[in-house]
Write an enzyme that holds these catalytic residues in place. Structure first.
Site, PDB file in Angstrom:
ATOM      1  N   GLU A  51       0.831  -1.209   0.000  1.00 58.55           N
ATOM      2  CA  GLU A  51       0.000   0.000   0.000  1.00 58.55           C
ATOM      3  C   GLU A  51       0.863   1.255   0.000  1.00 58.55           C
ATOM      4  O   GLU A  51       1.908   1.300   0.631  1.00 58.55           O
ATOM      5  CB  GLU A  51      -0.911  -0.014   1.238  1.00 58.55           C
ATOM      6  N   LEU A  75     -12.493  -0.355  -4.028  1.00 59.96           N
ATOM      7  CA  LEU A  75     -12.311  -1.469  -4.966  1.00 59.96           C
ATOM      8  C   LEU A  75     -12.135  -0.980  -6.402  1.00 59.96           C
ATOM      9  O   LEU A  75     -12.217  -1.753  -7.348  1.00 59.96           O
ATOM     10  CB  LEU A  75     -13.490  -2.443  -4.889  1.00 59.96           C
ATOM     11  N   ASP A 128       2.813   2.742  -4.915  1.00 58.28           N
ATOM     12  CA  ASP A 128       2.775   3.011  -6.355  1.00 58.28           C
ATOM     13  C   ASP A 128       3.398   4.357  -6.706  1.00 58.28           C
ATOM     14  O   ASP A 128       3.840   4.570  -7.819  1.00 58.28           O
ATOM     15  CB  ASP A 128       1.352   2.899  -6.911  1.00 58.28           C
ATOM     16  N   ASP A 142      -4.387   0.648 -10.024  1.00 55.23           N
ATOM     17  CA  ASP A 142      -5.798   0.280 -10.155  1.00 55.23           C
ATOM     18  C   ASP A 142      -6.152  -0.059 -11.599  1.00 55.23           C
ATOM     19  O   ASP A 142      -6.793  -1.072 -11.876  1.00 55.23           O
ATOM     20  CB  ASP A 142      -6.689   1.431  -9.669  1.00 55.23           C
TER      21      ASP A 142
END
Length: 393
Positions: A36, A127, A39, A174
């Site tokens: 987490e 999500l 990125d 994502d």
């Protein structure tokens, strides 16, 4: 659930446009097993597409007019694709217009299009319904108009759409996970180079249970931007002392400890989390490759501790969810998932124990916060794709 989504979206298309769709596409949401806030820190992430989708029923129009129908919102937007495209005050439209704008910038010639879309991805749960919408729309246009875009280009177009038309400076994870997902595989993704590799993720006797705190604190954008500034400042201090450190990947814990006083308490904590999270991703891949799910679960708990105490992006409600399951023997791993300040915890739990566990934690959570929880049992699924079966209408 998937078949029902395809059927209801196709039926709604027929009722709106008076003919059945030419094609139907599915674009999935995603989870991130571990890694987490890496990125944008030159790290690795370990995402996967899941069996929650946006379904697009589509046909090419005979004119230059485009009609976008958001079935779940009962909203429609019409425009001519040749006109100048600019952001609007309808957020769902901007995700799609941003993609179209990117394609026009690349001088692709398109036609009018009719689209109905509907979703089983819960909104605001972390999500990545936004990435599914962007990349799904990009994939649809690529297939319908034979644009010849690669999956990587579609993911990058989705990311740019979010940067330019939505105003969120998101990383690539994502979009990449939504487009590149494979069934029962996680993706180890290098967010800097986009090099990636697949690793088996058949969890055998365990399942993935997402528990939605149903809170989303307003610190998300400000907190996210502040963390980026803090780690950049920390890395600059590290590089002055250790010129060989180009990115956090080159940094080791001992170097941080040596610079602890110069960094100060806050920057030290932020950098310490990043360096250790990069290590944890590599250890998680090693554990997955050996079906050592207990080791993976332990790393998930460690990640949450770091996100909460060092990176300071969790919140009281999500900390409660993770702390609660630490004492439940059927849960071997849990952590906050996503940008933080609310959203879901991701839990690795023994199959068959999900309902009893959720009931127990729901009761305790309601007593503590007066908020009802939601849960989503998810499986790792393939990425954006065209539905091959004949559409029955």
């Amino acid at each position: 659930m998937k078949k029902k989504l395809i059927a209801t979206t196709s039926e709604h298309f027929k009722s709106v446009f008076q003919h059945k769709p030419e094609a139907v596409f599915l674009s999935p949401g995603r989870i991130n097993i571990i890694g987490e806030h890496l990125d944008y820190n030159d790290g690795f992430v370990l995402p996967a597409a899941i069996n929650k989708y946006i379904c697009f029923a589509v046909s090419v129009s005979e004119t230059d007019e485009c009609t976008l129908v958001a079935k779940d919102l009962n909203e429609t937007y019409q425009f001519n694709w040749r006109d100048e495209i600019q952001p609007l005050d309808k957020m769902w439209v901007n995700y799609m217009l941003g993609v179209l704008h990117q394609l026009k910038e690349r001088n692709f010639s398109l036609k009018g299009i009719n689209i109905v879309f509907s979703s089983t991805i819960p909104m605001g749960a972390g999500l990545s319904s936004s990435a599914a919408l962007e990349c799904g729309f990009g994939y649809v246009l690529n297939k319908l108009f034979h644009l010849g875009l690669s999956r990587e280009e579609i993911a990058l177009i989705g990311q740019q759409a979010e940067h330019t038309f939505v105003g969120v400076k998101c990383g690539i994870m994502d979009q990449f996970a939504s487009v590149f997902g494979k069934k029962n595989k996680v993706i180890k993704l290098d967010c800097t180079t986009l090099e990636h590799e697949y690793h088996a993720a058949d969890f055998k006797n365990y399942s993935l249970l997402l528990i939605d705190s149903n809170v989303k604190h307003t610190h998300l954008t400000s907190g996210y931007n502040t963390r980026r500034e803090e780690v950049e400042a920390g890395l600059a201090i590290i590089q002055r002392r250790f010129p060989s450190v180009k990115t956090f990947r080159d940094c080791i814990e001992e170097q941080l400890i040596e610079l602890q006083e110069e960094l100060g308490e806050t920057l030290f904590k932020r950098c310490h989390f990043v360096v250790n999270e990069i290590r944890r991703v590599n250890e998680a891949v090693y554990a997955l490759d050996r079906n050592n799910f207990e080791a993976l679960g332990k790393l998930m708990f460690e990640t949450h501790e770091g996100l909460s105490k060092e990176y300071a992006v969790s919140c009281e409600e999500v900390d409660f969810l993770v702390d609660f399951v630490k004492n439940e023997k059927q849960v071997i791993g849990s952590r906050m998932m996503g940008g933080g300040f609310g959203g879901c915890s991701i839990n690795l739990v023994e199959k068959g124990s999900e309902e009893a566990l959720f009931e127990k934690i729901s009761q305790a959570y309601f007593e503590q916060f007066g908020i009802q929880l939601n849960r989503y049992k998810v499986k790792i699924a393939k990425g954006t794709s065209k539905v091959k079966k004949k559409i029955k209408n």
